[in-house]
Motif scaffolding. Structure first.
Motif, mmCIF file in Angstrom:
data_model
loop_
_atom_site.group_PDB
_atom_site.id
_atom_site.type_symbol
_atom_site.label_atom_id
_atom_site.label_comp_id
_atom_site.label_asym_id
_atom_site.label_seq_id
_atom_site.Cartn_x
_atom_site.Cartn_y
_atom_site.Cartn_z
ATOM 1 N N PRO A 1 4.163 3.271 2.376
ATOM 2 C CA PRO A 1 4.246 4.500 3.163
ATOM 3 C C PRO A 1 3.006 5.362 2.946
ATOM 4 C CG PRO A 1 6.123 4.279 1.655
ATOM 5 C CD PRO A 1 5.174 3.173 1.336
ATOM 6 N N MET A 2 2.535 5.954 4.054
ATOM 7 C CA MET A 2 1.306 6.743 3.962
ATOM 8 C C MET A 2 1.590 8.226 4.124
ATOM 9 S SD MET A 2 -1.541 4.453 5.871
ATOM 10 C CE MET A 2 -0.664 3.130 6.645
ATOM 11 N N ALA A 3 0.672 9.045 3.615
ATOM 12 C CA ALA A 3 0.800 10.488 3.779
ATOM 13 C C ALA A 3 0.369 10.872 5.188
ATOM 14 C CB ALA A 3 -0.067 11.203 2.751
ATOM 15 N N VAL A 4 0.926 11.971 5.676
ATOM 16 C CA VAL A 4 0.502 12.496 6.972
ATOM 17 C C VAL A 4 -0.839 13.194 6.765
ATOM 18 C CG1 VAL A 4 1.097 14.108 8.835
ATOM 19 C CG2 VAL A 4 2.896 12.821 7.647
ATOM 20 N N PRO A 5 -1.835 12.882 7.601
ATOM 21 C CA PRO A 5 -3.153 13.484 7.338
ATOM 22 C C PRO A 5 -3.148 15.000 7.539
ATOM 23 C CG PRO A 5 -3.137 12.281 9.422
ATOM 24 C CD PRO A 5 -1.820 12.030 8.766
ATOM 25 N N GLN A 6 -3.730 15.671 6.565
ATOM 26 C CA GLN A 6 -3.951 17.110 6.739
ATOM 27 C C GLN A 6 -5.439 17.246 6.933
ATOM 28 O OE1 GLN A 6 -2.163 18.708 3.227
ATOM 29 N NE2 GLN A 6 -0.116 18.418 4.070
ATOM 30 N N GLN A 7 -5.867 16.933 8.165
ATOM 31 C CA GLN A 7 -7.283 16.675 8.393
ATOM 32 C C GLN A 7 -8.178 17.864 8.058
ATOM 33 O OE1 GLN A 7 -7.148 15.137 12.368
ATOM 34 N NE2 GLN A 7 -7.182 13.050 11.576
ATOM 35 N N ILE B 1 -8.363 -0.825 12.877
ATOM 36 C CA ILE B 1 -7.384 -1.263 11.861
ATOM 37 C C ILE B 1 -6.278 -0.204 11.878
ATOM 38 C CG2 ILE B 1 -7.006 -1.890 9.452
ATOM 39 C CD1 ILE B 1 -9.071 -3.692 10.808
ATOM 40 N N THR B 2 -5.144 -0.580 12.445
ATOM 41 C CA THR B 2 -4.114 0.418 12.748
ATOM 42 C C THR B 2 -3.175 0.639 11.557
ATOM 43 O OG1 THR B 2 -2.638 -1.293 13.568
ATOM 44 C CG2 THR B 2 -4.128 -0.276 15.183
ATOM 45 N N GLN B 3 -2.376 1.685 11.681
ATOM 46 C CA GLN B 3 -1.384 1.986 10.653
ATOM 47 C C GLN B 3 -0.458 0.783 10.419
ATOM 48 O OE1 GLN B 3 0.776 5.611 11.360
ATOM 49 N NE2 GLN B 3 2.229 5.184 9.734
ATOM 50 N N GLU B 4 -0.074 0.127 11.522
ATOM 51 C CA GLU B 4 0.824 -1.036 11.410
ATOM 52 C C GLU B 4 0.168 -2.151 10.591
ATOM 53 O OE1 GLU B 4 -0.013 0.586 14.106
ATOM 54 O OE2 GLU B 4 1.799 1.175 15.178
ATOM 55 N N MET B 5 -1.147 -2.311 10.734
ATOM 56 C CA MET B 5 -1.842 -3.357 9.995
ATOM 57 C C MET B 5 -1.994 -2.993 8.513
ATOM 58 S SD MET B 5 -4.617 -3.834 13.002
ATOM 59 C CE MET B 5 -5.740 -5.070 12.434
ATOM 60 N N LEU B 6 -2.071 -1.699 8.217
ATOM 61 C CA LEU B 6 -2.317 -1.264 6.836
ATOM 62 C C LEU B 6 -1.041 -1.168 6.008
ATOM 63 C CD1 LEU B 6 -4.983 1.505 7.572
ATOM 64 C CD2 LEU B 6 -5.379 -0.677 6.397
ATOM 65 N N THR B 7 0.062 -0.812 6.662
ATOM 66 C CA THR B 7 1.304 -0.546 5.930
ATOM 67 C C THR B 7 1.730 -1.681 4.987
ATOM 68 O OG1 THR B 7 2.005 0.992 7.629
ATOM 69 C CG2 THR B 7 3.735 0.123 6.210
ATOM 70 N N PRO B 8 1.652 -2.962 5.387
ATOM 71 C CA PRO B 8 2.056 -4.015 4.453
ATOM 72 C C PRO B 8 1.245 -4.003 3.146
ATOM 73 C CG PRO B 8 1.712 -4.920 6.653
ATOM 74 C CD PRO B 8 1.261 -3.495 6.696
ATOM 75 N N PHE B 9 0.038 -3.461 3.185
ATOM 76 C CA PHE B 9 -0.801 -3.426 1.992
ATOM 77 C C PHE B 9 -0.588 -2.157 1.179
ATOM 78 C CE2 PHE B 9 -2.816 -6.272 4.909
ATOM 79 C CZ PHE B 9 -3.327 -7.286 4.110
ATOM 80 N N VAL B 10 -0.422 -1.027 1.872
ATOM 81 C CA VAL B 10 -0.446 0.255 1.153
ATOM 82 C C VAL B 10 0.918 0.936 1.088
ATOM 83 C CG1 VAL B 10 -2.862 0.640 1.754
ATOM 84 C CG2 VAL B 10 -1.095 1.637 3.190
ATOM 85 N N PRO C 1 -1.791 6.872 0.045
ATOM 86 C CA PRO C 1 -2.904 6.622 0.966
ATOM 87 C C PRO C 1 -2.699 7.379 2.275
ATOM 88 C CG PRO C 1 -2.041 4.574 0.069
ATOM 89 C CD PRO C 1 -1.092 5.649 -0.352
ATOM 90 N N CYS C 2 -3.812 7.654 2.941
ATOM 91 C CA CYS C 2 -3.719 8.486 4.138
ATOM 92 C C CYS C 2 -4.827 8.104 5.124
ATOM 93 C CB CYS C 2 -3.882 9.937 3.696
ATOM 94 S SG CYS C 2 -3.808 11.104 5.042
ATOM 95 N N ILE C 3 -4.454 7.911 6.387
ATOM 96 C CA ILE C 3 -5.466 7.617 7.415
ATOM 97 C C ILE C 3 -6.088 8.937 7.859
ATOM 98 C CG2 ILE C 3 -5.857 6.745 9.763
ATOM 99 C CD1 ILE C 3 -3.613 4.724 9.287
ATOM 100 N N LEU C 4 -7.381 9.115 7.564
ATOM 101 C CA LEU C 4 -8.063 10.355 7.947
ATOM 102 C C LEU C 4 -8.645 10.251 9.355
ATOM 103 C CD1 LEU C 4 -10.011 11.180 4.661
ATOM 104 C CD2 LEU C 4 -7.747 11.951 5.360
#
Ligand code: TXA
Ligand code: MG
Length: 338
Positions: free
Chosen positions: A206-212, A195-204, A187-190
């Motif tokens: 480690p996330m990918a670094v966005p390559q926007q 809804i911050t990264q800290e809030m999402l991490t427990p669900f998803v 998963p990746c925050i685009l």
């Protein structure tokens, strides 16, 4: 009392009627105001692109009122998506999923993915329930401009293009939703949001670094830009920066946590309390108000890039074309930044 005698529900059914006939309606959400069309009406959707001046390669977000509407929009939905919906919807989280063939491709700018969210605003939800089907809606601004967070600002941006504006008062959050891509291996925050990264991490996890550039078409384009220059100034550097201000001929606007400075030509000033949620809520409305006040340069005190501060700084960097006061200050005096 019959339902129709209630002004709010009358307005909602009128707005739904306009959408069913292929018209456009501006409506409030908890993040920003949106300009909506029936998602399954490609001609109405094409009008959104037209009135916003939106590039055809920038896909729209589809708003839904119930999770059951997802099956006509998306397919191969991963389990994590349902866990996120359970926890964060209705709310400022947009999920990128695989597009179902039933959705007109124009909504997604011909991508094989679709952006979906359930907004957390009583008027938006009432409209979605009245419609009984999804509404495609980007923010209700002309392309590249700051998003409107009040009905008056939406009116100023796109009023003449729509048949109706639903006024739900000022938006509670003030920045657009977090966009989370769930179609890749990680998963990746685009687009960062409330809804911050800290809030999402427990669900998803480690996330990918966005390559926007590659992944979120909308981020390629100029964004959030008011008609004045935005200078974002580090909070620690703020007092000395303001003291050394050297363009006295320019009409200034300011939004800062520090107390007001006695500078000439300050025509717009907004203080924020130090709470990031207040800052986020007021940022875009301060842009619109500062424009109305004839501001030429807007000095903005930066916040820490953590939590909601990530989204605030993202919007500020885009609004200022990535210029910062630090690089600005190194330029010879009187030379505007390039
Ligand atoms: O808070 C919000 O999200 C507001 C309210 C009205 O819901 N809407 C909004 O829409 O901000 P818009 O169109 O201004 O921003 C949508 C963003 C754009 O950056 C777009 O590129 C991205 O979502 N997006 C939409 N569909 C996508 C897709 N299939 N893949 C990647 N990015 C997508
Ligand atoms: Mg937008």
């Amino acid at each position: 009392m019959t339902q129709l005698s209630h002004p709010a529900s009358y307005a909602i059914s009128h707005a739904a009627g306009i959408l069913r006939e292929g018209g456009l309606v501006i409506f409030p959400t908890e993040t920003v105001y949106g300009i909506g069309a029936r998602a399954f009406d490609p001609i109405a959707v094409s009008r959104i692109f037209q009135v916003k001046g939106r590039p055809a390669d920038n896909p729209l977000i589809v708003h839904i009122g119930t999770v059951s509407q997802l099956s006509a929009l998306a397919m191969e939905i991963p389990d994590v998506a349902f866990r996120l919906m359970d926890h964060f919807w209705p709310g400022p989280l947009t999920l990128i999923l695989k597009r179902a063939p039933t959705l007109p491709p124009i909504v997604s700018a011909n991508l094989d993915t679709v952006a979906v969210r359930m907004p957390d605003h009583p008027m938006a939800l009432a409209l979605l329930h009245e419609m009984g089907e999804p509404i495609a809606a980007p923010s209700a601004n002309r392309s590249g401009r700051p998003s409107p967070t009040s009905a008056a600002h939406a009116e100023k941006e796109l009023g003449p293009a729509v048949k109706m504006i639903l006024d739900g008062g000022p938006c509670r959050i003030g920045l657009e939703s977090t966009v989370l891509d769930l179609t890749e291996r990680r998963p990746c925050i685009l687009r960062p949001g409330a809804i911050t990264q800290e809030m999402l991490t427990p669900f998803v996890g480690p996330m990918a670094v966005p390559q926007q550039e590659a992944r979120s078409p909308g981020t390629r384009h100029r964004h959030y830009a008011p008609n004045f220059e935005v200078l974002t100034v580090d909070s620690k550097a703020w007092p000395s920066f303001v003291k050394a201000w050297h363009r006295p001929e320019k009409r200034l606007g300011m939004i800062c946590h520090h107390p007001p400075e006695n500078l000439p030509k300050v025509v717009y000033y907004r203080h924020f309390t130090g709470q990031e949620s207040d800052y986020a809520r007021d940022l875009f409305s301060s842009f619109h108000e500062a424009e109305a006040a004839g501001v030429e340069i807007f000095l903005v005190e930066a916040v820490e890039k953590q939590g909601l501060g990530v989204a605030i700084m993202d919007r500020l960097e885009r609004a200022g074309g990535m210029r910062s006061a630090v690089s600005y200050d190194r330029l010879p005096r009187g030379v505007p930044p390039g």
